[in-house]
Motif scaffolding. Structure first.
Motif, PDB file in Angstrom:
ATOM      1  N   ILE A  37     -13.408  73.737 -66.271  1.00 53.16           N
ATOM      2  CA  ILE A  37     -13.681  75.091 -65.784  1.00 53.16           C
ATOM      3  C   ILE A  37     -14.700  75.775 -66.682  1.00 53.16           C
ATOM      4  N   GLY A  40     -18.182  74.265 -66.127  1.00 54.91           N
ATOM      5  CA  GLY A  40     -18.714  74.676 -64.832  1.00 54.91           C
ATOM      6  C   GLY A  40     -19.216  76.103 -64.851  1.00 54.91           C
ATOM      7  N   VAL A  41     -18.423  77.003 -65.439  1.00 52.44           N
ATOM      8  CA  VAL A  41     -18.808  78.415 -65.519  1.00 52.44           C
ATOM      9  C   VAL A  41     -20.046  78.574 -66.402  1.00 52.44           C
ATOM     10  N   THR A 283     -16.839  73.739 -60.825  1.00 54.14           N
ATOM     11  CA  THR A 283     -15.626  74.504 -61.123  1.00 54.14           C
ATOM     12  C   THR A 283     -14.511  74.141 -60.159  1.00 54.14           C
ATOM     13  N   THR A 287     -10.723  72.759 -60.920  1.00 55.35           N
ATOM     14  CA  THR A 287      -9.479  73.341 -60.411  1.00 55.35           C
ATOM     15  C   THR A 287      -8.623  72.285 -59.719  1.00 55.35           C
ATOM     16  N   THR A 334     -12.140  80.014 -68.117  1.00 56.43           N
ATOM     17  CA  THR A 334     -13.171  80.934 -67.630  1.00 56.43           C
ATOM     18  C   THR A 334     -13.747  81.761 -68.763  1.00 56.43           C
ATOM     19  N   ALA A 390     -14.301  81.821 -60.366  1.00 53.05           N
ATOM     20  CA  ALA A 390     -13.625  80.750 -61.119  1.00 53.05           C
ATOM     21  C   ALA A 390     -12.152  81.096 -61.360  1.00 53.05           C
ATOM     22  N   SER A 394      -8.719  79.283 -59.858  1.00 50.99           N
ATOM     23  CA  SER A 394      -7.634  78.836 -60.736  1.00 50.99           C
ATOM     24  C   SER A 394      -6.284  79.341 -60.244  1.00 50.99           C
TER      25      SER A 394
END
Length: 417
Positions: A37, A40-41, A283, A287, A334, A390, A394
Motif C-alpha cells: 500500500i 503504491g501510494v 494499491t 489490498t 497509507t 487507498a 483498505s
C-alpha cells in the motif's frame, strides 16, 4: 485511558506473534500488504507530481508567448480597437492589453523556405501581455521599430534558416497583388534583430515577430486584427472571457489560452486520469494481499474467537477486531506512502540531477526533449485524493474477513483444541 478490548486485540494481531511460526508468517504477510500500500501510494504521488510538473512547465512556456485572452474581430481587422481596449481595461482582472496583427506567411532564406505565423506587435506594450522580451537570447525586442522592417524569430527557426543577428530574410505574404498577368505575392526583405527561445518547440520553430506598423503595411490592413490581454490569475481566464463577452460593445470573438490549446490540454488530462487508474491498481493489489492476510489471521485465530464468543463477545465485536487490524495496516501503509511520496516529489529537482551525475546519463536528453530537467509539482488535492482512495480500499478489504470471523462457531472451533 484504557482502550476497549476490541482495539487491544486488533492492534495486537498486527504485531508478530510469538506462539508459533504461523503467527510470524501471517504478520509477515501483513507487513508485505502494508508496504505494498505504501509503495503504491508513493508511486502514484510521485508520478502525478511529475505529470503536473510537465503540464505546468509546458503551460508556462506556452504563456510566455501566448496571451491569456485574445479579442478578435470577425471582419479581420479592428478599426475601433482603442474603444475595445478601454472597455477591456475596465475589468478589474485585466492587467495589460496590447494590439496585434496575426497572419500566415513564408520566410525565405536562400534555398530554405519555412511557413511561419507572423505576429505584428508593439514592442512598448508587448511586455504587458507576454514574457517574450525576457526570452530574447540575442538582440532586443525594442529594435522592432516601425518602418525599419526588422524581425525577431525563434531559435529553432533561425537554425533552420541558417541566420543570425543582422542577416536578411525574405517575408512572403500569401495574399498578393493582382496584375493584368496574374496575382503576384507581396514580399519584403527583413533584417533579423533578435532571436528568442521560449522553450516550446512549436513557437521557437514557427513564430516570427515584426512591428505592428510593418505588419499592417505588408498585409494591407488598416487596423490591428485584435487585442491580447493578460489577467491577474490565468486559471480564471475562461471566466474573465465570459465577462468580457457581456461587457464589450460590438461583435467580438473572444478566446482564452485554454481554447487555443484545447486538444493538448485534453490529451494531458486523459493521460493523467489513465495513469491514475493504472497506478491505483498497485494499491488495489496490495489490498488484495490485505484480504488474504486477514483471512489467514481469522483461520489461525479461530480458537481465540471461540473463547471470546463463549465469554460473551458478540458478532459485531469480533468483526470490529479484524476491521481494526485491517484499518490499522491500511492507515499505517497509507501514511508511510504519503510521507515517502511527498518527500520524493519535493526532492525530484535535486535528486534526479544527482542520480544523473552518479550514473552518467540523462533522463531527458536535450536533443530529444525540449525540457531537459524532470519537473515536479506536488498538488495537495492529488495527495488527499490518493490517500483517501487507498484508505477506503483498505477498509473495504476488511469487510469479508471480519464477516467470516464473526461467523466462526465456538463449538466447532474448540472441538480439536
Amino acid at each position: 485511558m484504557k482502550l476497549p478490548y476490541e482495539w487491544q486485540i486488533g492492534l495486537r494481531y498486527t504485531r508478530t506473534g510469538k506462539r508459533s511460526s504461523d503467527n510470524g508468517f501471517i504478520s509477515f504477510i501483513s507487513l508485505i500488504s502494508m508496504l505494498g500500500i505504501a509503495l503504491g501510494v508513493a508511486a502514484l504521488i510521485v508520478v502525478l507530481s511529475v505529470m503536473n510538473g510537465f503540464q505546468k512547465e509546458v503551460r508556462d512556456r506556452m504563456l510566455s508567448v501566448l496571451a491569456h485572452i485574445e479579442i478578435l474581430s470577425p471582419i479581420g481587422s479592428m478599426p475601433n480597437w482603442q474603444l475595445t481596449n478601454n472597455e477591456a481595461r475596465q475589468n478589474s482582472s485585466v492587467l495589460g492589453c496590447a494590439p496585434y496583427v496575426d497572419a500566415q506567411a513564408l520566410l525565405v532564406r536562400k534555398n530554405s523556405v519555412n511557413g511561419v505565423t507572423v505576429r505584428g506587435i508593439d514592442p512598448a506594450l508587448e511586455p504587458q501581455v507576454s514574457d517574450i522580451s525576457t526570452k530574447i537570447k540575442i538582440g532586443r525586442l525594442v529594435d522592432l521599430k516601425p518602418a525599419s522592417f526588422s524581425i525577431v524569430i525563434g531559435v529553432n527557426l533561425a537554425s533552420a534558416l541558417g541566420v543570425t543577428l543582422g542577416d536578411k530574410v525574405m517575408l512572403v505574404a500569401p495574399d498578393g497583388d493582382f496584375t493584368p498577368a496574374d496575382m503576384l505575392p507581396r514580399f519584403k526583405q527583413f533584417t533579423v534583430v533578435g532571436i528568442f527561445e521560449s522553450g516550446h518547440y512549436e513557437f521557437d520553430r514557427t513564430l516570427a515577430l515584426i512591428s505592428i506598423i510593418d505588419a499592417q503595411s505588408l498585409f494591407q490592413l488598416s487596423a490591428p486584427t485584435g487585442l491580447r490581454l493578460r489577467i491577474k490569475d490565468m486559471q480564471h481566464a475562461p471566466e474573465v472571457a465570459r465577462q468580457l463577452t457581456v461587457t464589450l460593445s460590438g461583435h467580438q470573438y473572444i478566446r482564452d489560452w485554454t481554447q487555443q490549446n484545447k486538444t493538448w490540454f485534453s490529451a494531458v488530462k486523459i493521460e493523467k486520469r489513465m495513469m491514475f487508474i493504472i497506478l491505483m491498481l498497485i494499491t488495489a493489489v496490495a489490498t488484495f494481499n490485505l484480504v488474504s492476510s486477514l483471512v489467514m489471521t481469522v483461520t489461525d485465530k479461530q480458537a481465540d474467537i471461540a473463547i471470546l464468543r463463549t465469554l460473551g463477545a458478540q458478532s459485531r465485536s469480533i468483526m470490529k477486531i479484524f476491521i481494526i487490524q485491517g484499518v490499522t495496516i491500511g492507515f499505517v501503509g497509507t501514511s508511510i506512502g504519503i510521507t515517502l511520496g511527498c518527500i520524493l516529489a519535493v526532492s525530484i529537482p535535486w535528486l534526479v540531477p544527482l542520480i544523473e551525475y552518479a550514473f552518467n546519463f540523462q533522463f531527458l536528453p536535450p536533443s530529444i526533449y525540449f525540457i531537459s530537467e524532470l519537473p515536479s509539482d506536488l498538488v495537495m488535492v492529488d495527495v488527499i485524493k490518493i490517500g483517501t482512495i487507498a484508505f477506503v480500499l483498505s477498509i473495504l478489504a476488511t469487510l469479508y474477513p471480519s464477516w467470516r470471523g464473526a461467523k466462526v462457531h465456538p463449538a466447532k472451533a474448540l472441538r480439536y483444541e
